[in-house]
Design a protein around this motif. Structure first.
Motif, PDB file in Angstrom:
ATOM      1  N   ASP A 205       0.865  -1.188   0.000  1.00  0.00           N
ATOM      2  CA  ASP A 205       0.000   0.000   0.000  1.00  0.00           C
ATOM      3  C   ASP A 205       0.894   1.229   0.000  1.00  0.00           C
ATOM      4  O   ASP A 205       1.478   1.586   1.019  1.00  0.00           O
ATOM      5  N   THR A 206       1.013   1.887  -1.157  1.00  0.00           N
ATOM      6  CA  THR A 206       1.960   2.985  -1.263  1.00  0.00           C
ATOM      7  C   THR A 206       1.583   3.887  -2.425  1.00  0.00           C
ATOM      8  O   THR A 206       0.587   3.667  -3.105  1.00  0.00           O
ATOM      9  N   VAL A 207       2.385   4.922  -2.642  1.00  0.00           N
ATOM     10  CA  VAL A 207       2.193   5.859  -3.753  1.00  0.00           C
ATOM     11  C   VAL A 207       3.519   6.016  -4.477  1.00  0.00           C
ATOM     12  O   VAL A 207       4.563   6.230  -3.842  1.00  0.00           O
TER      13      VAL A 207
ATOM     14  N   ARG B  97       0.758   8.146  -7.902  1.00  0.00           N
ATOM     15  CA  ARG B  97      -0.286   7.172  -8.235  1.00  0.00           C
ATOM     16  C   ARG B  97      -0.271   6.038  -7.223  1.00  0.00           C
ATOM     17  O   ARG B  97       0.778   5.497  -6.885  1.00  0.00           O
ATOM     18  N   ARG B  98      -1.434   5.669  -6.739  1.00  0.00           N
ATOM     19  CA  ARG B  98      -1.555   4.707  -5.643  1.00  0.00           C
ATOM     20  C   ARG B  98      -1.422   3.272  -6.118  1.00  0.00           C
ATOM     21  O   ARG B  98      -1.844   2.909  -7.222  1.00  0.00           O
TER      22      ARG B  98
ATOM     23  N   SER C  98      -2.403  -0.364  -4.238  1.00  0.00           N
ATOM     24  CA  SER C  98      -3.048  -0.902  -3.047  1.00  0.00           C
ATOM     25  C   SER C  98      -3.670  -2.255  -3.361  1.00  0.00           C
ATOM     26  O   SER C  98      -4.004  -2.553  -4.511  1.00  0.00           O
TER      27      SER C  98
END
Length: 308
Positions: free
Chosen positions: A17-19, A23-24, A26
């Motif tokens: 779960d990160t950016v 842009r994500r 997940s």
């Protein structure tokens, strides 16, 4: 000498779960992920909770008779330092884990020193993501990076690094290697072998303490698919340039096993008639055992499948 199979490039995470570049990334159900706005099969569909744990990987390793694995980190998975420290404590003979810092912003050096103080014997830099999308670029030969590399050299900490396609970052990496000749370096993804200029990355392994690992080579030749004859030819070409004693197998687990089984990620090498037994032993484990210092490895028996 007993020969072991060692995976020099793998990934573990509790939650992805990160950016990245705004842009994500997940998790979604059934092994899928929202990957920068696109739904992707990030894990095999039976890994339904999005968790990519050491215990599941060990089950795969035991089944495929892989004695040990090197765990690297990537920005797209999010930082996993706390979990990987736990993995190293629980399974010291099976995993060599790399820490990772927020290398995309200045001021990462104190965190890197903290990770080394905490016992991380390797640090991973996903340098292929350091040419940032906003036009900025983090240089591998910047003062802060060079200070880090010199401290790693002093402490005997290994650098695992993946470079941008082709020779974009090769000149920077050459400067690092020249300035820190005692720094042990593993160049990842086999130099991004399917891109133009990949051999320039391989040539970095002519330096004494530099190795190349083949993490993701089955992904790079996925369009050809098993048994990946072009991958075998690329391994032979690289060996002709730097020597088979400078090359290590890596799977890029778990991403690659959405397309093939874990055993298939290396048995195309064991079944190949293009490589000698000695070359296979070096590539699949002997080189990694020497480079990372693995000891007390388990002898894993072959277990017959129900389909046999």
């Amino acid at each position: 000498m007993e020969h072991f199979i060692i995976d020099a490039h793998s990934h573990l995470w509790l939650r992805q779960d990160t950016v990245v570049n705004g842009r994500r990334i997940s998790p979604l159900p059934n092994g899928r992920a929202d990957f920068m706005g696109e739904e992707r099969q990030m894990l095999p569909p039976f890994m339904i909770d999005g968790r990519n744990t050491a215990e599941v990987f060990l089950s795969n390793m035991d089944y495929a008779q892989v004695a040990a694995a090197v765990v690297v980190q990537e920005f797209i998975d999010g930082e996993q330092n706390e979990y990987l420290a736990e993995v190293a404590r629980k399974y010291p003979d099976r995993f060599f884990v790399n820490g990772m810092c927020e290398f995309r912003e200045p001021g990462f050096l104190p965190q890197a020193v903290g990770l080394m103080d905490a016992g991380f014997r390797g640090l991973a830099i996903p340098a292929h993501r350091l040419p940032l999308e906003d036009g900025k670029r983090v240089w591998l030969n910047s003062p802060e990076m060079m200070e880090l590399f010199k401290e790693m050299e002093r402490r005997g900490v290994i650098l695992s690094i993946t470079l941008a396609d082709g020779d974009m970052q090769v000149a920077e990496m050459k400067e690092v290697i020249e300035e820190c000749p005692g720094l042990k370096v593993a160049i990842g993804h086999f130099g991004m072998v399917t891109t133009e200029g990949w051999m320039e990355q391989i040539k970095l392994a002519k330096a004494k303490n530099v190795m190349v690992e083949a993490g993701g080579i089955t992904w790079l030749f996925n369009s050809e698919f098993y048994p990946f004859p072009s991958a075998v030819r690329a391994i032979k070409e690289a060996a002709a340039e730097v020597g088979m004693d400078k090359l290590m197998w890596g799977s890029d687990y778990p991403r690659t096993i959405t397309a093939i089984t874990y055993r298939m990620s290396y048995d195309f090498i064991t079944k190949s008639k293009e490589l000698t037994d000695e070359e296979k032993h070096l590539f699949l484990g002997d080189n990694a055992m020497r480079f990372y210092g693995f000891r007390n490895l388990p002898v894993l028996p072959y277990v017959k499948n129900m389909s046999e």
